[in-house]
Scaffold this active site. Structure first.
Site, PDB file in Angstrom:
ATOM      1  N   HIS A  86     -41.074   2.019   1.469  1.00  0.00           N
ATOM      2  CA  HIS A  86     -39.680   2.436   1.254  1.00  0.00           C
ATOM      3  C   HIS A  86     -38.874   2.207   2.526  1.00  0.00           C
ATOM      4  CE1 HIS A  86     -41.712   5.873   3.105  1.00  0.00           C
ATOM      5  NE2 HIS A  86     -40.540   6.189   3.619  1.00  0.00           N
ATOM      6  N   HIS A  88     -35.297   3.884   4.795  1.00  0.00           N
ATOM      7  CA  HIS A  88     -34.242   4.890   4.939  1.00  0.00           C
ATOM      8  C   HIS A  88     -33.009   4.170   5.471  1.00  0.00           C
ATOM      9  CE1 HIS A  88     -37.627   7.493   4.541  1.00  0.00           C
ATOM     10  NE2 HIS A  88     -38.120   7.157   5.716  1.00  0.00           N
ATOM     11  N   GLU A  93     -36.928   6.705  12.044  1.00  0.00           N
ATOM     12  CA  GLU A  93     -38.201   7.426  11.971  1.00  0.00           C
ATOM     13  C   GLU A  93     -39.156   6.935  13.051  1.00  0.00           C
ATOM     14  OE1 GLU A  93     -39.723   7.569   7.996  1.00  0.00           O
ATOM     15  OE2 GLU A  93     -41.373   8.892   8.536  1.00  0.00           O
ATOM     16  N   HIS A 132     -41.290   0.434   5.333  1.00  0.00           N
ATOM     17  CA  HIS A 132     -42.481   0.931   6.028  1.00  0.00           C
ATOM     18  C   HIS A 132     -43.371   1.750   5.102  1.00  0.00           C
ATOM     19  CE1 HIS A 132     -39.448   4.106   6.379  1.00  0.00           C
ATOM     20  NE2 HIS A 132     -40.434   4.969   6.498  1.00  0.00           N
TER      21      HIS A 132
END
Ligand SMILES: *[C@@H]1O[C@H](CO)[C@@H](O)[C@H](O)[C@H]1NC(C)=O
Ligand SMILES: *[C@@H]1O[C@H](CO)[C@@H](O)[C@H](O)[C@H]1NC(C)=O
Ligand SMILES: *[C@@H]1O[C@H](CO)[C@@H](O)[C@H](O)[C@H]1NC(C)=O
Ligand SMILES: *[C@@H]1O[C@H](CO)[C@@H](O)[C@H](O)[C@H]1NC(C)=O
Ligand SMILES: *[C@@H]1O[C@H](CO)[C@@H](O)[C@H](O)[C@H]1NC(C)=O
Length: 368
Positions: A86, A88, A93, A132
């Site tokens: 997925h 973001h 992150e 990732h």
């Protein structure tokens, strides 16, 4: 009436400094608004389980005024991905291996897909819009995550099952065949998570051609130095192989930046490890920062004073949170203490020590 209320306020005000105790500083759960606190390793702190993975949130959106989330994942090894691939769009992150072993995959746009095997102290940077995923590979693994801005824990609260424990076991032992052990939300669940800034990437096929911990195999991984990446690109720093700086401001400190204001840019934070020599003489310098900050102890023992609270002594895995504008001092009374340090803004302790220090080639400090 008014007079007695004022008198009461005045006595509360003057009594405060004396009355704060370590019991007030130590919390079981990250609080609902910023204040100084310490959370011991493995305290529940909003813990949830997702399958066999156990997630804890030591700094949350509410506890940091949405500066960052600091979390940990303990899990047995798994033959499957820990989460489906997925991206973001809004959250940066950071993956850090506290202990054990996990594999991390990251791919930005049409660039070549990167995979690394992360062992203790290794780091992976997953900036926004980077596809990732990860897989836990050893039984005693703890992945530490730093996510900016704060508040991303809402996703895990939504997906997970509240956890309580009388023993603070790192994760719940269970038969790997038990029905609840499947860790990954299904593809159909993943597709519903866009309100949490999770965009499933169903076409992503993780590569498994990893040799010596890396794919592509011509990347430098535990064999030579790693640079920090260009803004927006994923990158990986093996433990001790990134840039290093030496500060002799108070004892010695070896600062190893993982994210500087250059990589974070409009996400506005810095992330480093700092290794401290023993220092018991003189008084340590104090800092008051314009952004929130946190320390997580990786090795040794960290002594820290935050605001008017008494001196706290943090052991491995313990987390201290310092709200914006709160004075603090820290030092080590043991020979070698290493912390993970995250700071909102570009002027954290790590940035200041680097500015006042010098470039350094070693993970250890000088002998005198
Ligand atoms: C789970 O914990 C949160 C606080 O972390 C609480 O708000 C929520 O009500 C709990 N859910 C259940 C089902 O107990
Ligand atoms: C991420 O992708 C979204 C959708 O394409 C775009 O709107 C956003 O600007 C991107 N963010 C960054 C930091 O590149
Ligand atoms: C788990 O399931 C597999 C396949 O059904 C079986 O071979 C194995 O013995 C089971 N393990 C345990 C501990 O029950
Ligand atoms: C893996 O590491 C071994 C030992 O250092 C080395 O001989 C070998 O060439 C490496 N393989 C690749 C593909 O880099
Ligand atoms: C960056 O963060 C610091 C500390 O939280 C804050 O004072 C500053 O205004 C922020 N800068 C930008 C450009 O957002």
């Amino acid at each position: 009436m008014l007079g007695s209320a004022l008198l009461l306020l005045a006595s509360v005000g003057t009594g405060l400094a004396q009355s704060l105790t370590l019991d007030d500083l130590y919390l079981e759960n990250a609080p609902t608004s910023p204040r100084p606190y310490v959370i011991p390793h493995y305290a529940n702190s909003h813990a949830v389980t997702i399958g066999s993975q156990l997630y804890r949130f030591t700094v949350t959106g509410p506890s940091s005024d949405y500066a960052f989330t600091l979390m940990s994942t303990n899990s047995p090894s798994s033959s499957a991905l820990g989460v489906l691939p997925h991206i973001h769009e809004k959250h940066y992150e950071n993956f850090f291996s506290f202990k054990g072993r996990f594999q991390l995959w990251a791919q930005k746009d049409d660039d070549e897909q990167q995979a690394r095997l992360l062992t203790q102290g290794d780091y992976g940077s997953v900036s926004r819009n980077t596809t990732h995923t990860f897989q836990i590979l050893d039984p005693d693994t703890e992945m530490v995550g730093v996510i900016v801005p704060g508040g991303f824990e809402d996703l895990f609260y939504y997906l997970g099952t509240n956890y309580t424990s009388g023993t603070d076991t790192p994760y719940v032992p269970q038969d790997s065949n038990s029905s609840s052990s499947s860790s990954t939300p299904s593809a159909s669940v993943m597709a519903t998570l866009e309100t949490f800034d999770v965009y499933a990437q169903t076409d992503f096929e993780p590569r498994y051609d990893v040799v010596n911990g890396t794919a592509p195999t011509d990347s430098t991984w535990h064999t030579g130095s790693n640079e920090l990446g260009s803004p927006g690109d994923p990158y990986f720093v093996a433990n001790g192989y990134g840039p290093k700086y030496l500060s002799s401001k108070y004892g010695y400190q070896v600062i190893q930046p993982l994210v500087t204001s250059k990589q974070a840019q409009d996400t506005n934070y810095t992330l480093s490890t700092i290794s401290l020599s023993r220092q018991t003489k003189n008084s340590p310098p104090s800092y008051t920062l314009s952004g929130a900050a946190a320390f997580e102890v990786l090795e040794g023992v960290l002594s820290i004073t935050i605001g008017d609270y008494p001196l706290a002594t943090l052991n491995m895995g313990d987390v201290a949170f310092i709200p914006a504008g709160t004075e603090f001092t820290y030092y080590s009374t043991v020979a070698f203490t290493k912390v993970l340090y995250v700071s909102s803004g570009s002027d954290g302790v790590d940035a200041r020590l680097i500015k006042g220090g010098k470039s350094w080639d070693f993970v250890t400090f000088p002998k005198y």
